[in-house]
Design an enzyme around this catalytic site. Structure first.
Site, mmCIF file in Angstrom:
data_model
loop_
_atom_site.group_PDB
_atom_site.id
_atom_site.type_symbol
_atom_site.label_atom_id
_atom_site.label_comp_id
_atom_site.label_asym_id
_atom_site.label_seq_id
_atom_site.Cartn_x
_atom_site.Cartn_y
_atom_site.Cartn_z
ATOM 1 N N ASP A 17 0.822 -1.211 0.000
ATOM 2 C CA ASP A 17 0.000 0.000 0.000
ATOM 3 C C ASP A 17 0.856 1.262 0.000
ATOM 4 O OD1 ASP A 17 -2.296 1.480 0.031
ATOM 5 O OD2 ASP A 17 -2.676 1.242 2.172
ATOM 6 N N ARG A 30 -0.280 9.661 -9.758
ATOM 7 C CA ARG A 30 -0.357 8.418 -8.969
ATOM 8 C C ARG A 30 0.216 7.218 -9.725
ATOM 9 N NH1 ARG A 30 -3.786 7.746 -4.907
ATOM 10 N NH2 ARG A 30 -4.221 5.641 -5.604
ATOM 11 N N ASN A 65 -10.826 -2.175 -5.741
ATOM 12 C CA ASN A 65 -10.015 -1.321 -6.621
ATOM 13 C C ASN A 65 -10.675 -1.081 -7.986
ATOM 14 O OD1 ASN A 65 -6.788 -2.596 -5.441
ATOM 15 N ND2 ASN A 65 -7.930 -0.803 -4.797
ATOM 16 N N ARG A 191 -5.338 -1.706 8.666
ATOM 17 C CA ARG A 191 -6.541 -2.514 8.442
ATOM 18 C C ARG A 191 -6.185 -3.592 7.423
ATOM 19 N NH1 ARG A 191 -7.719 2.651 6.568
ATOM 20 N NH2 ARG A 191 -7.191 2.870 4.376
HETATM 21 C C1 FPP Z 1 -1.873 0.363 -3.301
HETATM 22 O O1 FPP Z 1 -1.420 1.664 -3.456
HETATM 23 C C2 FPP Z 1 -1.512 -0.434 -4.419
HETATM 24 C C3 FPP Z 1 -2.381 -0.960 -5.329
HETATM 25 C C4 FPP Z 1 -3.826 -0.713 -5.371
HETATM 26 C C5 FPP Z 1 -1.896 -1.806 -6.371
HETATM 27 C C6 FPP Z 1 -0.683 -2.614 -5.985
HETATM 28 C C7 FPP Z 1 0.074 -2.697 -7.194
HETATM 29 C C8 FPP Z 1 1.382 -2.622 -7.329
HETATM 30 C C9 FPP Z 1 2.398 -2.625 -6.268
HETATM 31 C C10 FPP Z 1 1.905 -2.515 -8.665
HETATM 32 C C11 FPP Z 1 1.454 -3.620 -9.520
HETATM 33 C C12 FPP Z 1 2.041 -4.869 -9.085
HETATM 34 C C13 FPP Z 1 2.451 -5.769 -9.906
HETATM 35 C C14 FPP Z 1 3.239 -6.853 -9.340
HETATM 36 C C15 FPP Z 1 2.213 -5.700 -11.347
HETATM 37 P P1 FPP Z 1 -2.511 2.792 -3.498
HETATM 38 O O2 FPP Z 1 -2.716 3.205 -4.904
HETATM 39 O O3 FPP Z 1 -3.736 2.323 -2.784
HETATM 40 O O4 FPP Z 1 -1.799 3.905 -2.690
HETATM 41 P P2 FPP Z 1 -2.500 5.015 -1.789
HETATM 42 O O5 FPP Z 1 -3.146 4.278 -0.653
HETATM 43 O O6 FPP Z 1 -1.361 5.845 -1.375
HETATM 44 O O7 FPP Z 1 -3.474 5.731 -2.670
#
Ligand code: FPP
Length: 246
Positions: A17, A30, A65, A191
Site C-alpha cells: 500500500d 499516482r 479497486n 486494516r
Molecule cells: C496500493 O497503493 C496499491 C495498489 C492498489 C496496487 C498494488 C500494485 C502494485 C504494487 C503494482 C502492480 C504490481 C504488480 C506486481 C504488477 P494505493 O494506490 O492504494 O496507494 P495510496 O493508498 O497511497 O493511494
C-alpha cells in the site's frame, strides 16, 4: 524457516500500500507510484525466493479497486500484463511457481493471456510459490466457498453435518496453501481491507509506516526479524507453548 520461538514461516502475505501517496508527495501522477511499486514488488519477490520462503501472496488488486478512476484501473492492468510478460523468464530462472487467486474473469483479455502463460510455464517449478491476489475480495471468496459446499450437498457428495473448519478451508481459493504466518501492510494504514479474512485469523500482523515504493529488502528483513521474536500462542499459555516444543 522457523522463528526464535519455534513458529514456522511457511507463508508470507503482503498488502503493498501507498503507491498513490508516494507519487502525490513528489507532485507526480499516482500512476508513477504504481510503476515504482512494481519494481519494488520484483525485488521483494526475488528476496523472498532467495530466503526460501515457501509461499508469498501479494495483494495486487482488490475487488474494491475496480471502483478507482478508469484511467488508473486500465493503467494497473497494463502494468500487470507487461510485468508478467517481462518477468516470466526470471520467474522460471528463479524456480518460482506463479499462481493467482481472485475473480480473474473480470480482468482484461490481454492480462488473462499473460497470467495463463505464466501459470503454465512455471507450473513445474519447485521453489517458492508466488500468488498474486487479483480482483480479490475475501468476503466474496467465503461466499463462493459456501456456494460450492452447498452445491456438493445438493449433489449428495457431502453432508451438512460433516462441515468443519478444515473442510470449509478446502473450498477456498487458497487451498491447499497453509494460512499466512505473517502479513505485512505498508504505508501506515492499519486494516486488512478484505484481504484473506478467513486465512489471517491467527496470522501475525506487521504494520510498516513506509510507503510501498520506498519499501526495501532491508525493510523486509526488519519485518521478518520482528516476526522472529513473536511468540505465537494460538490461544494457549506461554508455558504450554514451551512444553509443546520439548
Ligand atoms: C496500493 O497503493 C496499491 C495498489 C492498489 C496496487 C498494488 C500494485 C502494485 C504494487 C503494482 C502492480 C504490481 C504488480 C506486481 C504488477 P494505493 O494506490 O492504494 O496507494 P495510496 O493508498 O497511497 O493511494
Amino acid at each position: 524457516m522457523t522463528n526464535a520461538t519455534g513458529a514456522p514461516l511457511k507463508h508470507l502475505a503482503i498488502v503493498m500500500d501507498g503507491n498513490g501517496r508516494w507519487a502525490e508527495k513528489k507532485n507526480k501522477n499516482r500512476l508513477f507510484g504504481h510503476v515504482k511499486g512494481t519494481k519494488v514488488a520484483k525485488q521483494i519477490i526475488e528476496e523472498c525466493s532467495r530466503l526460501k520462503i515457501e509461499n508469498l501472496t501479494l495483494y495486487a488488486f482488490s475487488t474494491e479497486n475496480w471502483h478507482r478512476p478508469r484511467v488508473e484501473v486500465s493503467f494497473l492492468m497494463k502494468l500487470l500484463t507487461k510485468y508478467l510478460h517481462r518477468e516470466r523468464e526470471n520467474l522460471i530462472k528463479n524456480n518460482i511457481r506463479f499462481e493467482c487467486i481472485g475473480q480473474l474473469d473480470r480482468l482484461p483479455g490481454a492480462a488473462i493471456v499473460e497470467i495463463n502463460k505464466t501459470v503454465e510455464l512455471t507450473k513445474h517449478n519447485t521453489g517458492m510459490k508466488l500468488f498474486f491476489a487479483l480482483s480479490y475480495g475475501g468476503r466474496q471468496e467465503i461466499v463462493n466457498a459456501a456456494k460450492l459446499f452447498a452445491k456438493d450437498v445438493q449433489l449428495g457428495m457431502r453432508r451438512t453435518e460433516e462441515l468443519t473448519e478444515e473442510l470449509f478451508s478446502s473450498y477456498l481459493s487458497t487451498y491447499p496453501t497453509p494460512d499466512p504466518d505473517l502479513v505485512i501492510r505498508t504505508s501506515g494504514e492499519m486494516r486488512l481491507s478484505n484481504f484473506l479474512p478467513w486465512q489471517l485469523v491467527y496470522s501475525e500482523i506487521y504494520f510498516s509506516q513506509i510507503l510501498w515504493p520506498d519499501f526495501t529488502v532491508a525493510d523486509l528483513h526488519q519485518a521478518l526479524h520482528n516476526y522472529n521474536h513473536r511468540e505465537r500462542r494460538f490461544g494457549k499459555t506461554s508455558s504450554q507453548i514451551l512444553q509443546d516444543r520439548i
